[in-house]
Scaffold this active site. Structure first.
Site, PDB file in Angstrom:
ATOM      1  N   TYR A  43       6.924 -67.909  17.730  1.00 24.62           N
ATOM      2  CA  TYR A  43       6.602 -66.389  17.538  1.00 24.62           C
ATOM      3  C   TYR A  43       6.338 -65.664  18.753  1.00 24.62           C
ATOM      4  O   TYR A  43       6.530 -64.674  18.849  1.00 24.62           O
ATOM      5  CB  TYR A  43       5.474 -66.438  16.411  1.00 24.62           C
ATOM      6  CG  TYR A  43       5.928 -66.799  14.888  1.00 24.62           C
ATOM      7  CD1 TYR A  43       5.871 -68.180  14.746  1.00 24.62           C
ATOM      8  CD2 TYR A  43       6.792 -65.864  14.273  1.00 24.62           C
ATOM      9  CE1 TYR A  43       6.523 -68.610  13.442  1.00 24.62           C
ATOM     10  CE2 TYR A  43       7.127 -66.493  13.119  1.00 24.62           C
ATOM     11  CZ  TYR A  43       7.185 -67.425  12.580  1.00 24.62           C
ATOM     12  OH  TYR A  43       7.716 -67.852  11.552  1.00 24.62           O
ATOM     13  N   ARG A  86       9.590 -64.407  20.120  1.00 26.01           N
ATOM     14  CA  ARG A  86       9.928 -63.275  19.269  1.00 26.01           C
ATOM     15  C   ARG A  86       9.068 -62.178  19.458  1.00 26.01           C
ATOM     16  O   ARG A  86       9.939 -60.926  19.570  1.00 26.01           O
ATOM     17  CB  ARG A  86      10.095 -63.690  17.596  1.00 26.01           C
ATOM     18  CG  ARG A  86      11.095 -64.632  17.429  1.00 26.01           C
ATOM     19  CD  ARG A  86      11.250 -65.214  15.894  1.00 26.01           C
ATOM     20  NE  ARG A  86      11.641 -64.153  14.977  1.00 26.01           N
ATOM     21  CZ  ARG A  86      11.285 -64.063  13.602  1.00 26.01           C
ATOM     22  NH1 ARG A  86      10.470 -65.134  13.201  1.00 26.01           N
ATOM     23  NH2 ARG A  86      11.640 -63.124  13.008  1.00 26.01           N
ATOM     24  N   GLN A 115      11.672 -57.004   4.701  1.00 23.18           N
ATOM     25  CA  GLN A 115      11.816 -58.157   4.975  1.00 23.18           C
ATOM     26  C   GLN A 115      11.535 -58.749   6.503  1.00 23.18           C
ATOM     27  O   GLN A 115      11.172 -59.703   6.930  1.00 23.18           O
ATOM     28  CB  GLN A 115      12.991 -59.117   4.356  1.00 23.18           C
ATOM     29  CG  GLN A 115      13.336 -58.991   2.798  1.00 23.18           C
ATOM     30  CD  GLN A 115      14.563 -59.788   2.403  1.00 23.18           C
ATOM     31  OE1 GLN A 115      14.434 -60.931   2.452  1.00 23.18           O
ATOM     32  NE2 GLN A 115      15.651 -58.830   2.643  1.00 23.18           N
ATOM     33  N   ASN A 116      11.656 -57.606   7.331  1.00 26.47           N
ATOM     34  CA  ASN A 116      11.638 -57.899   8.631  1.00 26.47           C
ATOM     35  C   ASN A 116      10.160 -57.735   9.017  1.00 26.47           C
ATOM     36  O   ASN A 116       9.164 -57.041   8.443  1.00 26.47           O
ATOM     37  CB  ASN A 116      12.392 -56.665   9.250  1.00 26.47           C
ATOM     38  CG  ASN A 116      13.896 -56.715   9.217  1.00 26.47           C
ATOM     39  OD1 ASN A 116      14.285 -57.777   8.479  1.00 26.47           O
ATOM     40  ND2 ASN A 116      14.522 -55.559   9.089  1.00 26.47           N
ATOM     41  N   ASP A 153       9.491 -57.190  12.455  1.00 27.84           N
ATOM     42  CA  ASP A 153       9.417 -56.344  13.707  1.00 27.84           C
ATOM     43  C   ASP A 153       8.832 -55.092  13.284  1.00 27.84           C
ATOM     44  O   ASP A 153       8.625 -54.829  12.039  1.00 27.84           O
ATOM     45  CB  ASP A 153      10.734 -56.110  14.278  1.00 27.84           C
ATOM     46  CG  ASP A 153      11.888 -55.298  13.152  1.00 27.84           C
ATOM     47  OD1 ASP A 153      12.995 -55.957  13.052  1.00 27.84           O
ATOM     48  OD2 ASP A 153      11.438 -54.411  12.648  1.00 27.84           O
ATOM     49  N   HIS A 169       7.134 -59.991   4.361  1.00 32.16           N
ATOM     50  CA  HIS A 169       7.275 -61.236   5.004  1.00 32.16           C
ATOM     51  C   HIS A 169       6.215 -61.194   6.310  1.00 32.16           C
ATOM     52  O   HIS A 169       6.240 -62.017   7.180  1.00 32.16           O
ATOM     53  CB  HIS A 169       8.537 -61.812   5.354  1.00 32.16           C
ATOM     54  CG  HIS A 169       9.539 -61.865   4.483  1.00 32.16           C
ATOM     55  ND1 HIS A 169      10.896 -62.169   4.313  1.00 32.16           N
ATOM     56  CD2 HIS A 169       9.112 -62.100   3.102  1.00 32.16           C
ATOM     57  CE1 HIS A 169      11.128 -62.254   3.146  1.00 32.16           C
ATOM     58  NE2 HIS A 169      10.304 -62.454   2.231  1.00 32.16           N
ATOM     59  N   GLY A 229      21.302 -54.190   5.211  1.00 29.33           N
ATOM     60  CA  GLY A 229      21.204 -55.575   6.360  1.00 29.33           C
ATOM     61  C   GLY A 229      20.454 -56.680   5.753  1.00 29.33           C
ATOM     62  O   GLY A 229      19.742 -57.175   6.489  1.00 29.33           O
ATOM     63  N   SER A 240      21.132 -60.419   3.566  1.00 33.68           N
ATOM     64  CA  SER A 240      22.199 -61.348   2.864  1.00 33.68           C
ATOM     65  C   SER A 240      21.606 -61.938   1.281  1.00 33.68           C
ATOM     66  O   SER A 240      22.422 -62.206   0.735  1.00 33.68           O
ATOM     67  CB  SER A 240      22.172 -62.720   3.726  1.00 33.68           C
ATOM     68  OG  SER A 240      20.780 -63.362   3.714  1.00 33.68           O
TER      69      SER A 240
HETATM   70  N1  APR Z   1      24.488 -53.670  10.264  1.00 34.25           N
HETATM   71  C1  APR Z   1      24.033 -53.931   9.247  1.00 34.25           C
HETATM   72  N2  APR Z   1      23.706 -55.198   8.603  1.00 34.25           N
HETATM   73  C2  APR Z   1      24.114 -56.245   9.440  1.00 34.25           C
HETATM   74  C3  APR Z   1      24.498 -55.866  10.785  1.00 34.25           C
HETATM   75  C4  APR Z   1      24.489 -54.598  11.094  1.00 34.25           C
HETATM   76  N3  APR Z   1      24.756 -54.144  12.484  1.00 34.25           N
HETATM   77  N4  APR Z   1      24.638 -57.116  11.360  1.00 34.25           N
HETATM   78  C5  APR Z   1      24.440 -58.150  10.487  1.00 34.25           C
HETATM   79  N5  APR Z   1      24.159 -57.415   9.162  1.00 34.25           N
HETATM   80  C6  APR Z   1      24.067 -58.082   7.974  1.00 34.25           C
HETATM   81  C7  APR Z   1      24.701 -59.540   7.710  1.00 34.25           C
HETATM   82  O1  APR Z   1      25.986 -59.291   7.316  1.00 34.25           O
HETATM   83  C8  APR Z   1      23.776 -60.137   6.672  1.00 34.25           C
HETATM   84  O2  APR Z   1      24.147 -59.848   5.613  1.00 34.25           O
HETATM   85  O3  APR Z   1      22.578 -58.542   7.998  1.00 34.25           O
HETATM   86  C9  APR Z   1      22.355 -59.560   6.969  1.00 34.25           C
HETATM   87  C10 APR Z   1      21.268 -60.561   7.620  1.00 34.25           C
HETATM   88  O4  APR Z   1      21.271 -61.646   6.671  1.00 34.25           O
HETATM   89  P1  APR Z   1      20.084 -62.612   7.117  1.00 34.25           P
HETATM   90  O5  APR Z   1      20.090 -63.357   8.472  1.00 34.25           O
HETATM   91  O6  APR Z   1      20.070 -63.507   6.044  1.00 34.25           O
HETATM   92  O7  APR Z   1      18.601 -61.780   7.153  1.00 34.25           O
HETATM   93  P2  APR Z   1      17.721 -61.260   5.889  1.00 34.25           P
HETATM   94  O8  APR Z   1      18.608 -61.200   4.842  1.00 34.25           O
HETATM   95  O9  APR Z   1      16.828 -60.092   6.474  1.00 34.25           O
HETATM   96  O10 APR Z   1      16.835 -62.821   5.556  1.00 34.25           O
HETATM   97  C11 APR Z   1      15.759 -62.535   4.786  1.00 34.25           C
HETATM   98  O11 APR Z   1      15.025 -64.969   5.314  1.00 34.25           O
HETATM   99  O12 APR Z   1      14.581 -66.486   7.055  1.00 34.25           O
HETATM  100  C12 APR Z   1      14.053 -65.604   6.074  1.00 34.25           C
HETATM  101  O13 APR Z   1      12.084 -64.413   6.442  1.00 34.25           O
HETATM  102  C13 APR Z   1      13.264 -64.349   6.930  1.00 34.25           C
HETATM  103  O14 APR Z   1      13.158 -62.027   6.058  1.00 34.25           O
HETATM  104  C14 APR Z   1      14.155 -63.116   6.428  1.00 34.25           C
HETATM  105  C15 APR Z   1      14.755 -63.610   5.252  1.00 34.25           C
END
Ligand code: APR
Length: 226
Positions: A53, A56, A86-87, A89, A104, A169, A171
């Site tokens: 952390y 980060r 969920q971020n 930052d 989170h 943004g 998944s």
């Molecule tokens: N603009 C928009 N979306 C984007 C971009 C971009 N420039 N680049 C990537 N993405 C999308 C990807 O296609 C993906 O669907 O952002 C998503 C990122 O997915 P993850 O990496 O799984 O992140 P997230 O969904 O925020 O994860 C959720 O998982 O690990 C835990 O606690 C952590 O909060 C996090 C949670």
């Protein structure tokens, strides 16, 4: 004023230079979740977790909000906007959003490992031996895998009360955050912005398969002119 709830994930910060989790070269490609993001990991190897952390948090100090974060602030000219992120930052806050709920946790805060009501600003590195006012070890103010998500009730209310939902943004892989969409009003439209969307469009879900900086700006322009 109409209410908009914006659910954001790591993708909105990608163009600021902050790694996502599950894209190629994502955070979970170079670190095992069970090594750095669970309460057991912190008990087993606190220095490793604190260093993860610290890295980060240091990286966060070197990046800034991008056009997507800024466009969401513009939306406040005409709508009551609530961000549920969920971020961990602070880019939404640094862009100027007035309502940000962190599901989170927050990288820029630490808390007592014995009393989760004792929360502190944490801009510097955190080390073993850094103690709270009750003399217990400070930990990152992050919701680790397997821990409760205390802000979930508030997030559900914000989604339910919203006239429009924007999802940017994420998944949609991590619950309970990914289940928030199920609490929306039946007739509330959803705009889903992601270059690689993981859900299907429906009669109420419109996919915008673009990066956040372009997709969010276009949607905000449309919503401000409608
Ligand atoms: N603009 C928009 N979306 C984007 C971009 C971009 N420039 N680049 C990537 N993405 C999308 C990807 O296609 C993906 O669907 O952002 C998503 C990122 O997915 P993850 O990496 O799984 O992140 P997230 O969904 O925020 O994860 C959720 O998982 O690990 C835990 O606690 C952590 O909060 C996090 C949670």
């Amino acid at each position: 004023m109409k209410k908009i709830c914006v659910l954001t994930g790591a993708g909105i910060s990608a163009e600021s230079g902050v790694k996502t989790f599950r894209d190629e070269d994502g955070l979970w490609e170079n670190h095992e979740i069970t090594e750095v993001a669970t309460p057991e990991a912190f008990l087993r190897n606190p220095e490793l977790v604190l260093d993860f952390y610290n890295q980060r948090r240091r990286q966060l100090m070197g990046v800034k909000p991008n056009a997507a974060h800024t466009a969401l602030v513009d939306l406040e000219k005409k709508y009551e906007v609530h961000i549920v992120t969920q971020n961990v930052d602070d880019l939404h806050e640094r862009a100027g959003s007035s309502s940000v709920l962190h599901l989170h946790g927050e990288l820029t805060k630490s808390r007592s490992s014995k009393n989760d009501q004792l929360i502190y600003d944490q801009k510097e590195d955190l080390y073993l031996g850094d103690l709270c006012e009750k003399n217990s070890q400070l930990r990152p103010h992050i919701v680790w895998f397997g821990e409760a998500v205390p802000e979930m009730e508030n997030a559900i209310s914000l989604v339910f009360e919203a006239d429009i939902i924007i999802i940017i943004g994420t998944s949609m892989q991590v619950y309970p955050a990914a289940g928030l969409i199920d609490f929306k009003k039946d007739n509330a439209p959803v705009y889903f912005i992601d270059p690689k969307p993981t859900i299907q469009s429906t009669d109420t879900i419109e996919l915008i398969s673009e990066k956040a900086s372009q997709g969010v700006q276009k949607l905000v322009d449309k919503l401000l002119s409608s």
